[in-house]
Design an enzyme around this catalytic site. Structure first.
Site, PDB file in Angstrom:
ATOM      1  N   ALA A  10      31.281  82.536  42.188  1.00  0.00           N
ATOM      2  CA  ALA A  10      31.048  83.984  42.161  1.00  0.00           C
ATOM      3  C   ALA A  10      32.101  84.810  42.891  1.00  0.00           C
ATOM      4  O   ALA A  10      31.935  86.016  43.052  1.00  0.00           O
ATOM      5  CB  ALA A  10      29.679  84.291  42.752  1.00  0.00           C
ATOM      6  N   VAL A  43      30.815  72.693  43.923  1.00  0.00           N
ATOM      7  CA  VAL A  43      29.819  72.208  42.971  1.00  0.00           C
ATOM      8  C   VAL A  43      30.039  70.754  42.562  1.00  0.00           C
ATOM      9  O   VAL A  43      29.207  70.172  41.852  1.00  0.00           O
ATOM     10  CB  VAL A  43      29.734  73.106  41.718  1.00  0.00           C
ATOM     11  CG1 VAL A  43      29.266  74.507  42.082  1.00  0.00           C
ATOM     12  CG2 VAL A  43      31.068  73.143  40.978  1.00  0.00           C
ATOM     13  N   ASN A  56      28.142  79.088  36.688  1.00  0.00           N
ATOM     14  CA  ASN A  56      29.393  79.685  36.220  1.00  0.00           C
ATOM     15  C   ASN A  56      30.640  78.957  36.701  1.00  0.00           C
ATOM     16  O   ASN A  56      31.689  79.050  36.051  1.00  0.00           O
ATOM     17  CB  ASN A  56      29.444  81.147  36.685  1.00  0.00           C
ATOM     18  CG  ASN A  56      30.808  81.766  36.489  1.00  0.00           C
ATOM     19  OD1 ASN A  56      31.213  82.082  35.374  1.00  0.00           O
ATOM     20  ND2 ASN A  56      31.559  81.935  37.581  1.00  0.00           N
ATOM     21  N   SER A  69      31.925  77.939  26.896  1.00  0.00           N
ATOM     22  CA  SER A  69      33.167  78.538  26.402  1.00  0.00           C
ATOM     23  C   SER A  69      33.184  78.426  24.884  1.00  0.00           C
ATOM     24  O   SER A  69      32.546  77.528  24.308  1.00  0.00           O
ATOM     25  CB  SER A  69      34.384  77.808  26.990  1.00  0.00           C
ATOM     26  OG  SER A  69      35.583  78.180  26.329  1.00  0.00           O
ATOM     27  N   TYR A  83      38.316  69.786  28.611  1.00  0.00           N
ATOM     28  CA  TYR A  83      37.580  71.049  28.775  1.00  0.00           C
ATOM     29  C   TYR A  83      36.611  71.253  27.615  1.00  0.00           C
ATOM     30  O   TYR A  83      35.433  71.584  27.816  1.00  0.00           O
ATOM     31  CB  TYR A  83      38.582  72.197  28.857  1.00  0.00           C
ATOM     32  CG  TYR A  83      37.992  73.525  29.237  1.00  0.00           C
ATOM     33  CD1 TYR A  83      37.699  73.833  30.562  1.00  0.00           C
ATOM     34  CD2 TYR A  83      37.744  74.498  28.273  1.00  0.00           C
ATOM     35  CE1 TYR A  83      37.180  75.064  30.923  1.00  0.00           C
ATOM     36  CE2 TYR A  83      37.215  75.736  28.622  1.00  0.00           C
ATOM     37  CZ  TYR A  83      36.937  76.010  29.943  1.00  0.00           C
ATOM     38  OH  TYR A  83      36.412  77.228  30.289  1.00  0.00           O
ATOM     39  N   ALA A  90      35.291  68.993  25.601  1.00  0.00           N
ATOM     40  CA  ALA A  90      34.219  68.006  25.660  1.00  0.00           C
ATOM     41  C   ALA A  90      33.166  68.400  26.696  1.00  0.00           C
ATOM     42  O   ALA A  90      31.956  68.304  26.446  1.00  0.00           O
ATOM     43  CB  ALA A  90      34.788  66.628  25.976  1.00  0.00           C
ATOM     44  N   ALA A  91      33.621  68.840  27.859  1.00  0.00           N
ATOM     45  CA  ALA A  91      32.688  69.223  28.915  1.00  0.00           C
ATOM     46  C   ALA A  91      31.865  70.434  28.515  1.00  0.00           C
ATOM     47  O   ALA A  91      30.641  70.477  28.717  1.00  0.00           O
ATOM     48  CB  ALA A  91      33.449  69.499  30.207  1.00  0.00           C
ATOM     49  N   LYS A  92      32.510  71.423  27.935  1.00  0.00           N
ATOM     50  CA  LYS A  92      31.803  72.643  27.553  1.00  0.00           C
ATOM     51  C   LYS A  92      30.835  72.396  26.395  1.00  0.00           C
ATOM     52  O   LYS A  92      29.758  73.001  26.321  1.00  0.00           O
ATOM     53  CB  LYS A  92      32.796  73.746  27.211  1.00  0.00           C
ATOM     54  CG  LYS A  92      33.612  74.241  28.403  1.00  0.00           C
ATOM     55  CD  LYS A  92      32.719  74.802  29.504  1.00  0.00           C
ATOM     56  CE  LYS A  92      33.512  75.457  30.626  1.00  0.00           C
ATOM     57  NZ  LYS A  92      32.644  76.027  31.673  1.00  0.00           N
ATOM     58  N   ILE A 142      38.891  86.235  27.855  1.00  0.00           N
ATOM     59  CA  ILE A 142      38.465  87.181  28.884  1.00  0.00           C
ATOM     60  C   ILE A 142      39.548  87.280  29.957  1.00  0.00           C
ATOM     61  O   ILE A 142      40.191  86.275  30.292  1.00  0.00           O
ATOM     62  CB  ILE A 142      37.139  86.735  29.537  1.00  0.00           C
ATOM     63  CG1 ILE A 142      36.062  86.425  28.480  1.00  0.00           C
ATOM     64  CG2 ILE A 142      36.637  87.785  30.519  1.00  0.00           C
ATOM     65  CD1 ILE A 142      35.597  87.594  27.665  1.00  0.00           C
TER      66      ILE A 142
END
Length: 259
Positions: free
Chosen positions: A21, A71, A97, A150, A163, A165-167, A196
Site C-alpha cells: 500500500a 508478504v 495487492n 493482471s 508473472y 502463470a502466477a497471476k 496503469i
C-alpha cells in the site's frame, strides 16, 4: 409493487487491510477507502513507507496505521493480520495487492531462482493473507476479499511467463475460494489491471506508453491507480453482497480490442 431493499453503499467505519500500500494501486486504494470513511491498515515492506502513506491519510483527516509486512514471510503475515484486528477491533476487508516482477525467458539460467522468488509473493501471499484474515473476516457483517491479478493472467506478453502463470493462479484461487467461502457470506473477487501508471511501469518511456495505449486500448491511454482503486471499492461495498467469484478487467478496453 415489489419491495426494493435498501443496501448500503458506504464503507464508513469498516476496517481494510491493504498489502503493497505504499505506492501505485495500493496507495491509491488506501486513500480512496480512507476518504470513504474506512479505517485503513497500510502495509508494505518498509515501515517508513507504510508510515508515510498512513501519515498522508491522517493529514487529510482519515484514520490509518502503517505496518511493515513482507508478504513472502508467512509468520509476518500471521503477526500483522492479528495486530491489525486487535488495533482496530476487527477486520472487514482484505485487499491482496502486493507484487513485483522479473522478466526472464524460459531458457534463462536464472529462471528457476526467479520462479522461486516470485511465486510466494505473487500467488502464495494471497492464500496466506486470506488464511490469516479469515478468523477476523468471519466476525464481520460484510466480509470482502479482493485479489489483484493482471491482464497478463488473461493474455500474455513475452517474456513474462512467471508473472503470467502466477497471476493466472490468482484468478483461479479467487474462483475457488468464492465457492468455498460463499456460504459464509464472504465474497472473493479479483481485479485485473491493464496498463496503469505505477512504479512497475515507470521505467517505460512516455512515448512508448502513448504509442502502446493508442494502439492497444479502446480508451487510448494508460489508466490511473485511482481508477483501479474505485473498482476495488465497488467490490467491497455492503451492497455488493451478491457479487463473488468475479474477475474484473480494469484495462481501458485492452482485452476487447482486436487490433
Amino acid at each position: 409493487m415489489a419491495f426494493v431493499a435498501e443496501l448500503s453503499r458506504s464503507v464508513q467505519g469498516r476496517v481494510v487491510l491493504i498489502t503493497g500500500a505504499a505506492s501505485g494501486i495500493g496507495r491509491a486504494t488506501a486513500h480512496v477507502f480512507a476518504r470513504e470513511g474506512a479505517r485503513v491498515a497500510v502495509t508494505d515492506r518498509a515501515q517508513e513507507d507504510a508510515d508515510r502513506v498512513a501519515g498522508e491519510i491522517r493529514a487529510e483527516g482519515g484514520e490509518a496505521v502503517g505496518w511493515a509486512l513482507d508478504v513472502a514471510d508467512g509468520q509476518a503475515i500471521e503477526t500483522v493480520a492479528a495486530a491489525v484486528a486487535e488495533r482496530f477491533g476487527g477486520l472487514d476487508i482484505l485487499v491482496n495487492n502486493a507484487g513485483t516482477t522479473r522478466v526472464l525467458k524460459i531458457d534463462d539460467g536464472r529462471y528457476d531462482a526467479a520462479w522461486d522468488f516470485l511465486l510466494p509473493i505473487l500467488l502464495g501471499s494471497h492464500q496466506r493473507m486470506i488464511r490469516a484474515a479469515l478468523p477476523h473476516l468471519r466476525r464481520s457483517e460484510a466480509p470482502r476479499i479482493v485479489n489483484i491479478a493482471s491482464t497478463e493472467a488473461l493474455g500474455a506478453s513475452s517474456p513474462g511467463s512467471i508473472y503470467s502463470a502466477a497471476k493466472a493462479g490468482v484468478t483461479g484461487l479467487t474462483r475457488s475460494l468464492a465457492v468455498e467461502l460463499g456460504r459464509e457470506g464472504i465474497t472473493v473477487n479479483c481485479i485485473c489491471p491493464g496498463p496503469i501508471h505505477t512504479g512497475m511501469t515507470a521505467a517505460i518511456p512516455d512515448d512508448n506508453k502513448t504509442i502502446y495505449a493508442r494502439r492497444r486500448t479502446a480508451l487510448g491511454r494508460y489508466g490511473d491507480p485511482a481508477e483501479v482503486a474505485h473498482a476495488i471499492l465497488n467490490f467491497c461495498l455492503p451492497a455488493s453482497s451478491y457479487v463473488t467469484g468475479v474477475t474484473l478487467r480494469v484495462d481501458g478496453g485492452l482485452m476487447v480490442r482486436n487490433a
